[in-house]
Design a protein around this motif. Structure first.
Motif, PDB file in Angstrom:
ATOM      1  N   HIS A  91       0.847  -1.190   0.000  1.00 13.80           N
ATOM      2  CA  HIS A  91       0.000   0.000   0.000  1.00 13.80           C
ATOM      3  C   HIS A  91       0.885   1.243   0.000  1.00 13.80           C
ATOM      4  O   HIS A  91       1.837   1.353   0.764  1.00 13.80           O
ATOM      5  N   CYS A 114       0.521   5.541  -0.045  1.00 13.60           N
ATOM      6  CA  CYS A 114      -0.564   6.526   0.166  1.00 13.60           C
ATOM      7  C   CYS A 114      -0.459   7.749  -0.717  1.00 13.60           C
ATOM      8  O   CYS A 114      -0.525   8.849  -0.209  1.00 13.60           O
ATOM      9  N   ASP A 168      -8.848   4.585   0.088  1.00 18.32           N
ATOM     10  CA  ASP A 168      -7.560   5.211  -0.179  1.00 18.32           C
ATOM     11  C   ASP A 168      -6.462   4.844   0.805  1.00 18.32           C
ATOM     12  O   ASP A 168      -5.290   4.850   0.473  1.00 18.32           O
ATOM     13  N   CYS A 169      -6.843   4.660   2.074  1.00 13.62           N
ATOM     14  CA  CYS A 169      -5.844   4.457   3.129  1.00 13.62           C
ATOM     15  C   CYS A 169      -6.563   3.834   4.327  1.00 13.62           C
ATOM     16  O   CYS A 169      -7.750   3.467   4.222  1.00 13.62           O
TER      17      CYS A 169
HETATM   18 ZN   LIG Z   1      -2.055   4.944   3.366  1.00 15.25          ZN
END
Ligand SMILES: [Zn+2]
Ligand code: MET
Length: 781
Positions: free
Chosen positions: A663, A665, A747-748
């Motif tokens: 992941h 960001c 998104d996060c």
């Molecule tokens: Zn993130």
């Protein structure tokens, strides 16, 4: 016409602003909550400013000659400059920082390659740009002529320089396409001229203008050849001509003024500024004479402002002593390499009692801000009076460094041997198609699988339980059961929502790096080592001081517990090696690549243990991959190589049928898109909602052919996106790349959000995935 104020022998380029007890944080938050008035906030700020400059005088910086920087900021120094220059009205200071319901705040972004974030001013062809607010002048006067009977201090006001200010600004939304804020250089310089005249009139002997943009291709790379040199010449040509001005120190922290894209020291040295500060920790000193330096002071940034390790005074004193003759500088002074904004206040605020790895030996190996001030004054004295004048201090530093070099734990032979034995095969997994097939057979996921990034909302109860456990108010068993209860709740919630790949929610993690640092050997976690991240937000970066080992599994118990509650796959959640380095104070006695490999091997063992416990999906987060990208182009390649290698070392122990996610960001991949591909993760989730999935066609064009989870739900706002809106974004993604590659996720992480909005948003996210699946099925894809 140069001015003849001798530059102080020793100085620092800036000092932490948040306060030793985080007084500024508390004062800002009280003001925002409406518990105090503007006048209360200003009173705290003023008290902090005066206390800081007097404290620095107490530490040995000269209070009479401009040695002490006036580097306070109520929120952010770039915002301060924007107010001084009239770009942001003074009355809108806090609106610019935080928004006010109708107006959004300014964009927040990373300050060079640090973890400090500044507010990005927006400038168009008609944005006001004139000397509008004299805070630097008032702050100078308040310290020089105090009305409280305390020690007067003649400070050196610190302001972001004109070239950097404009290069960090972004073009206003309504500016014509060809416009760049640097087009307004003459207006900005006129505004700075007003400031300089006012400072001179108030009696300031020196002013410091920070120009870190000059060391950063990441900021200047788009400029046509010669544009930067021209801007420097124009700006400082005009500013040095201001009648009655203070002497000017221009600083270039965070790197090297000279690089393959140009020598930016030469044009600066050709102007009439009186002093130039070079970062000699990150950059190198010119080996030969520099035309123009003869009449100037070369301010040698020899004490690391960006890291916490004690300075090798012997080596730095020798270096300082040789500089004058080598470069032809008129005089040499000693300074920190950058502002001390990036390090905690004082190593003596900490108890070095082995709690959380705070090995008592570390006290002697570190230098926080106050210790660095003493290092600077020591070097300055040695430079002025010869090495004998500081022999004891130099010997103490040498002894501490020698002690550190041979201390147990700094070098662990077994770790060294393991790193030395690594082979290319250790970072290579089976070819992706083979992995994809094995994972599909094992996981049996639908098209457009849904998942989250890891954390679920951190409720007050979770935080309270963690704090109570840390204080010792509740025992391990009570803590375990509180966390298990939360995990069970999060698993049930995800099953009810119909998500495909679940997470345990990360309730046990205070911070995604600190959590790992607390459990790995080779790290220490401070109790008071706060560093400003942005505005009132502070972080406590762990100290990575020794060879890294994993005494026991880190996350397996929590993940396995979650997995025991459901038949859906639960994703194990780890922080990647690059991010662990980026958000720690990393040892400076070996290359980052070696340290990264050690952290990677600890994580690799964790991946293997998770896998052995039955975990089929493991996510290794690397949100800081881009943050550490070197500012100079010639260093980027090597960095990306070791960063990719570390990630692959961490993950390549996974079996073919174990799915590795990562992941990141952010959505602007530009310089790192190729590296992201080389990470070889099976699935990569990125930020994409705000940029409307722009990244997806970019990835497709770059030939990326593995799983991609463009965030459809923007978690940076409490707003609940509708299912329709999410369907639209997802359709956009699934039609710009092979839909078989697309994952559906926010998104996060969700830790800063509340449960109500999160539940609604995830419900819409699952609905959107189902809608797009059936459309795709209907269209025969
Ligand atoms: Zn993130
Ligand atoms: C800053 S990236 C955060 C990733 C982490 N797994 C989370 O969900 O919070």
């Amino acid at each position: 016409m140069p001015i003849v104020n001798p530059f102080p022998g020793g100085t620092i380029l800036g000092y932490p602003r948040i306060g030793r007890r985080r007084e500024l944080k508390r004062a800002l938050e009280a003001r925002w909550a409406g518990r105090t008035t503007d006048a209360d906030l200003e009173a705290t700020c003023r008290a902090l400013r005066l206390a800081t400059v007097r404290h620095l005088a107490g530490l040995g910086l000269d209070p009479a000659d401009g040695s002490i920087p006036s580097s306070f900021s109520p929120y952010d120094h770039v915002l301060d400059a924007a107010v001084t220059l009239g770009v942001v009205p003074a009355a809108d200071y806090h609106v610019a920082a935080r928004g006010d319901g109708t107006r959004p705040p300014l964009e927040l972004t990373k300050w060079f390659d640090t973890n400090y974030h500044y507010l990005v001013p927006q400038i168009g062809p008609h944005t006001p740009l004139a000397f509008a607010d004299d805070a630097p002048v008032r702050w100078f006067a308040e310290a020089a002529h105090p009305d409280d009977g305390g020690l007067p201090v003649v400070t050196r006001p610190v302001v972001v320089g004109p070239v950097t200010f404009l290069l960090l600004a972004k073009a206003a939304a309504d500016a014509p396409a060809a416009f760049h804020p640097l087009d307004r250089l003459d207006d900005a310089v006129a505004a700075y001229a007003g400031l300089l005249a006012a400072l001179g009139a108030t009696g300031a002997p020196w002013v410091q203008l920070d120009e870190p943009a000059l060391v950063a291709d990441t900021v200047t790379g788009h400029l046509p050849a010669g544009a930067l040199a021209d801007a420097v010449a124009r700006a400082y040509g005009a500013l040095t001509a201001v009648p009655g001005r203070p002497a000017i120190l221009v600083t270039a922290p965070y790197g090297d003024l000279r690089g393959t894209t140009g020598d930016h020291l030469a044009p600066l040295a050709a102007t009439d500024v009186e002093a130039i500060a070079l970062d000699l920790v990150r950059g190198t000193a010119p080996a030969g004479p520099v035309p123009g330096l003869a009449g100037k002071t070369l301010v040698a940034g020899l004490v690391d402002g960006h890291n916490v390790w004690r300075t090798d005074l012997a080596r730095r004193l020798t270096q300082a002593t040789a500089l004058g003759a080598a470069t032809g500088a008129g005089a040499v002074a000693v300074a920190t390499s950058t502002s001390l904004l990036h390090v905690p206040h004082d190593a003596d605020d900490e108890t070095w009692d082995a709690t959380h790895g705070r090995d008592p030996r570390l006290r002697d190996w570190v230098a926080f801000a106050d210790q660095k001030v003493t290092e600077v004054t020591t070097l300055a004295r040695g430079l002025a009076h010869g090495p004998d004048a500081v022999a004891d201090q130099v010997a103490a530093a040498t002894a501490a460094l020698a002690d550190r070099a041979r201390a147990a734990g700094v070098v662990v032979p077994a770790v060294r041997a393991r790193v030395a034995a690594l082979r290319p095969a250790d970072q290579t997994r089976a070819p992706y198609p083979e992995r994809a097939a094995a994972q599909a057979r094992r996981l049996r996921l639908p098209l457009l699988p849904t998942t989250t990034i890891g954390s679920f909302p951190q409720t007050r109860e979770i935080r309270a339980a963690r704090a109570a456990w840390t204080r010792g108010d509740i025992d391990d068993a009570a803590y375990q059961s509180a966390m298990r209860e939360e995990i069970a709740r999060v698993v049930t919630l995800q099953e009810d929502l119909g998500l495909d790949v679940l997470v345990h929610g990360e309730p046990e993690r205070n911070d995604m790096v600190q959590y790992f640092a607390e459990q790995l050997d080779g790290f220490a976690v401070t109790a008071h080592g706060w560093v400003q991240s942005y505005g009132s937000r502070c972080v406590r970066p762990p100290l990575l001081w020794g060879d890294v080992t994993r005494p026991a599994p880190l996350t397996v118990a929590w993940t396995s517990y979650a997995q025991s509650l459901t038949s859906k796959p639960v994703k194990g959640m780890l922080t990647g090696p690059v991010t662990i380095l980026a958000w720690s104070f990393v040892r400076d006695d070996q290359p980052l690549t070696d340290t990264a490999a050690q952290v990677a091997l600890a994580l690799r063992d964790e991946v293997t243990d998770l896998q052995a416990a039955g975990t089929a999906v493991v996510q290794v987060d690397e949100p800081a991959l881009r943050e550490l990208l070197p500012l100079r182009r010639e260093h980027q390649h090597a960095y990306l190589d070791w960063a990719v290698r570390a990630f692959r070392l961490a993950t390549a122990g996974a079996d073919t049928a174990t799915q590795i996610h990562t992941h990141l960001c952010y959505s602007e991949f530009g310089d790192v898109i190729d590296a992201i591909d080389r990470l070889d993760a099976d699935v990569t989730s990125v930020e994409a909602a705000r940029s409307r999935m722009e990244i997806v066609p970019q990835l497709d064009r770059a030939g990326y052919g593995r799983g991609i989870g463009p965030g459809v739900y923007d978690i940076h706002s409490p707003r609940v996106p509708s299912a329709g809106e999410l369907t639209e974004l997802l359709t956009l993604a699934a039609t710009s790349i092979d839909p078989a590659l697309v994952w559906v996720n926010p998104d996060c992480g969700l830790k800063t959000r509340g449960y109500a909005e999160t539940t609604q948003s995830l419900r819409h996210l699952v609905a959107a995935a189902r809608a797009v699946r059936s459309t795709l099925a209907g269209s025969g894809r």
